[in-house]
Design an enzyme around this catalytic site. Structure first.
Site, PDB file in Angstrom:
ATOM      1  N   GLU A 157      11.462  -2.659   4.989  1.00 28.78           N
ATOM      2  CA  GLU A 157      12.393  -1.760   5.688  1.00 28.78           C
ATOM      3  C   GLU A 157      13.725  -2.444   5.970  1.00 28.78           C
ATOM      4  O   GLU A 157      14.705  -1.785   6.311  1.00 28.78           O
ATOM      5  CB  GLU A 157      11.800  -1.247   7.002  1.00 28.78           C
TER       6      GLU A 157
ATOM      7  N   PHE B   1      -1.544  -0.142   1.251  1.00 34.80           N
ATOM      8  CA  PHE B   1      -0.396  -0.387   0.366  1.00 34.80           C
ATOM      9  C   PHE B   1      -0.309  -1.871   0.038  1.00 34.80           C
ATOM     10  O   PHE B   1      -0.002  -2.248  -1.086  1.00 34.80           O
ATOM     11  CB  PHE B   1       0.916   0.084   1.016  1.00 34.80           C
TER      12      PHE B   1
ATOM     13  N   GLU C 217       1.051  -4.572  -3.250  1.00 36.75           N
ATOM     14  CA  GLU C 217       1.774  -5.825  -3.036  1.00 36.75           C
ATOM     15  C   GLU C 217       1.002  -7.019  -3.579  1.00 36.75           C
ATOM     16  O   GLU C 217       1.534  -7.788  -4.400  1.00 36.75           O
ATOM     17  CB  GLU C 217       2.124  -5.959  -1.544  1.00 36.75           C
TER      18      GLU C 217
HETATM   19  O1  N1C Z   1      -0.847   0.487   3.804  1.00 42.02           O
HETATM   20  P1  N1C Z   1      -0.151  -0.693   4.434  1.00 42.02           P
HETATM   21  O2  N1C Z   1      -0.025  -0.550   5.965  1.00 42.02           O
HETATM   22  O3  N1C Z   1      -0.787  -2.018   4.088  1.00 42.02           O
HETATM   23  O4  N1C Z   1       1.366  -0.796   3.960  1.00 42.02           O
HETATM   24  C1  N1C Z   1       2.222  -1.786   4.453  1.00 42.02           C
HETATM   25  C2  N1C Z   1       2.849  -2.641   3.375  1.00 42.02           C
HETATM   26  C3  N1C Z   1       3.998  -3.409   3.997  1.00 42.02           C
HETATM   27  O5  N1C Z   1       3.875  -4.792   3.688  1.00 42.02           O
HETATM   28  C4  N1C Z   1       5.262  -2.785   3.442  1.00 42.02           C
HETATM   29  O6  N1C Z   1       5.991  -3.722   2.650  1.00 42.02           O
HETATM   30  O7  N1C Z   1       3.397  -1.802   2.365  1.00 42.02           O
HETATM   31  C5  N1C Z   1       4.807  -1.627   2.538  1.00 42.02           C
HETATM   32  N1  N1C Z   1       5.028  -0.278   3.162  1.00 42.02           N
HETATM   33  C6  N1C Z   1       6.182   0.020   3.874  1.00 42.02           C
HETATM   34  O8  N1C Z   1       7.135  -0.738   3.925  1.00 42.02           O
HETATM   35  C7  N1C Z   1       6.186   1.234   4.597  1.00 42.02           C
HETATM   36  N2  N1C Z   1       7.067   1.760   5.473  1.00 42.02           N
HETATM   37  C8  N1C Z   1       6.538   2.871   5.948  1.00 42.02           C
HETATM   38  C9  N1C Z   1       4.019   0.650   3.056  1.00 42.02           C
HETATM   39  N3  N1C Z   1       4.017   1.775   3.741  1.00 42.02           N
HETATM   40  C10 N1C Z   1       5.090   2.063   4.533  1.00 42.02           C
HETATM   41  N4  N1C Z   1       5.337   3.059   5.386  1.00 42.02           N
HETATM   42  C11 N1C Z   1       4.403   4.098   5.799  1.00 42.02           C
HETATM   43  O9  N1C Z   1       3.372   3.426   6.562  1.00 42.02           O
HETATM   44  C12 N1C Z   1       3.718   4.765   4.618  1.00 42.02           C
HETATM   45  O10 N1C Z   1       3.873   6.147   4.754  1.00 42.02           O
HETATM   46  C13 N1C Z   1       2.265   4.409   4.727  1.00 42.02           C
HETATM   47  O11 N1C Z   1       1.418   5.539   4.780  1.00 42.02           O
HETATM   48  C14 N1C Z   1       2.070   3.644   6.024  1.00 42.02           C
HETATM   49  C15 N1C Z   1       1.383   2.348   5.650  1.00 42.02           C
HETATM   50  O12 N1C Z   1       1.076   1.604   6.754  1.00 42.02           O
HETATM   51  P2  N1C Z   1      -0.178   0.667   6.938  1.00 42.02           P
HETATM   52  O13 N1C Z   1      -1.461   1.383   6.646  1.00 42.02           O
HETATM   53  O14 N1C Z   1      -0.037   0.094   8.304  1.00 42.02           O
END
Ligand code: N1C
Length: 312
Positions: free
Chosen positions: A128, A206, A211
């Site tokens: 972000e 995610f 990643e």
């Molecule tokens: O599924 P997650 O976490 O493991 O995803 C987080 C991971 C981070 O390291 C970010 O780099 O993936 C990236 N990311 C975002 O930057 C991001 N901003 C907003 C992934 N998802 C992101 N979102 C929203 O939050 C997106 O809509 C998704 O559903 C959640 C993921 O959050 P998580 O489960 O806490």
């Protein structure tokens, strides 16, 4: 369509329920953010200014062209039909290939503390904090098939669970993959072992899906396991889902380490909640330290004393 025959009294109740459900529906899944185009383009211009004096290298992009590429991915389309490759042209145009080495910070289930820790690109850089994430962070968007409109649905966007998996993951999946591919050196990942509703590491997150598989093989993953103040730690570096994470990381040939509540994170949490028992005063009292230790803290000499103690 469902047809229900009702007596007059019942029909009032039925109507009330329908209205309630519709209001519920609108509020539970809002439509695209109003003025999303202006917000996106404004944030894009602002980004050049915001990044001065931070870890981010100066950025020069064509903001209106970025909006064109981003909006082309989803406007005038059924949200159910969006796939990751729709965003690829935008992601390619907006990606930063010169992100700082050893400064990338990832998170999973720990958005708040990760962003406090990154300190607006001054300490670390999260997705972000990068251009791609900054442009749309916190915004909602979805398209609609129409002829007399701008192709954006401002009334309602489907919630994640209402979408096919690929459509739900399309943007943040693509963005996360792009970000992780540009990471180099030590990459930090903040997880938490105090959330009873989800494990610290989930291979379907995610992080797990987009990643971890995208890192360069030279990346050293450093997990920071945060135990939130006054919550019971359910997992530790060598237990639970962290064991699986270590396996998944090492299977990919990457180096792995894990620390639990390192002092900098602990102090950051204590700023917001200094009276929590895990904060320094409580810790010292628990450890049976003397009153003079407490006065040391108040006079700011704690860190120095801790260093001396750990050396001896
Ligand atoms: O599924 P997650 O976490 O493991 O995803 C987080 C991971 C981070 O390291 C970010 O780099 O993936 C990236 N990311 C975002 O930057 C991001 N901003 C907003 C992934 N998802 C992101 N979102 C929203 O939050 C997106 O809509 C998704 O559903 C959640 C993921 O959050 P998580 O489960 O806490």
């Amino acid at each position: 369509m469902v047809s229900v025959r009702l007596r007059s009294g019942e029909s009032v109740v039925f109507l009330a329920i329908v209205c309630f459900l519709q209001i519920e529906n609108v509020f539970s899944s809002p439509g695209s953010t109003l003025n999303i185009k202006n917000i996106f383009i404004g944030r894009c211009f602002e980004y050049e200014e915001l990044t001065k004096g931070t870890l981010i290298e100066p950025v020069k992009v064509n903001c209106t062209q970025l909006w064109t590429l981003f909006s082309r991915a989803w406007t005038y389309k059924d949200p159910q039909s969006i796939v990751l490759s729709d965003y690829e042209t935008f992601l390619e145009a907006a990606k930063q290939t010169n992100l700082p080495e050893d400064k990338i910070l990832l998170w999973s289930g720990t958005y708040g503390i990760a962003h406090e820790y990154s300190n607006q690109r001054k300490r670390y850089v999260t997705l972000e904090d990068s251009l791609i994430g900054y442009l749309v962070n916190g915004l909602t968007w979805c398209g609609m098939v129409c002829t007399e409109c701008d192709g954006i649905n401002y009334e309602q966007c489907p919630d994640g669970p209402d979408l096919p998996r690929e459509a739900h993951q399309a943007f943040w999946g693509g963005a996360s993959r792009t970000f992780a591919k540009s990471a180099s050196g030590v990459v930090r990942l903040i997880l938490t072992g105090t959330n009873k509703d989800r494990p610290a590491y989930n291979s379907e997150s995610f992080f797990g899906q987009f990643e971890l598989p995208s890192f360069d093989t030279e990346v050293k993953l450093q997990v920071i396991l945060v135990n939130f103040l006054d919550k019971i730690p359910l997992e530790h570096c060598d237990t639970g889902s962290l064991v699986k994470l270590r396996e998944d990381v090492e299977t990919r040939g990457l180096s792995y380490s894990c620390t639990e509540n390192p002092l900098d994170i602990l102090h950051l949490m204590c700023v917001g909640d200094p009276s929590a028992t895990k904060c320094e005063l409580g810790r010292l009292l628990e450890a049976g330290k003397s009153k003079s230790d407490l006065s040391d803290i108040l006079s700011g000499r704690l860190q120095q004393r801790t260093k001396i103690t750990s050396v001896s």
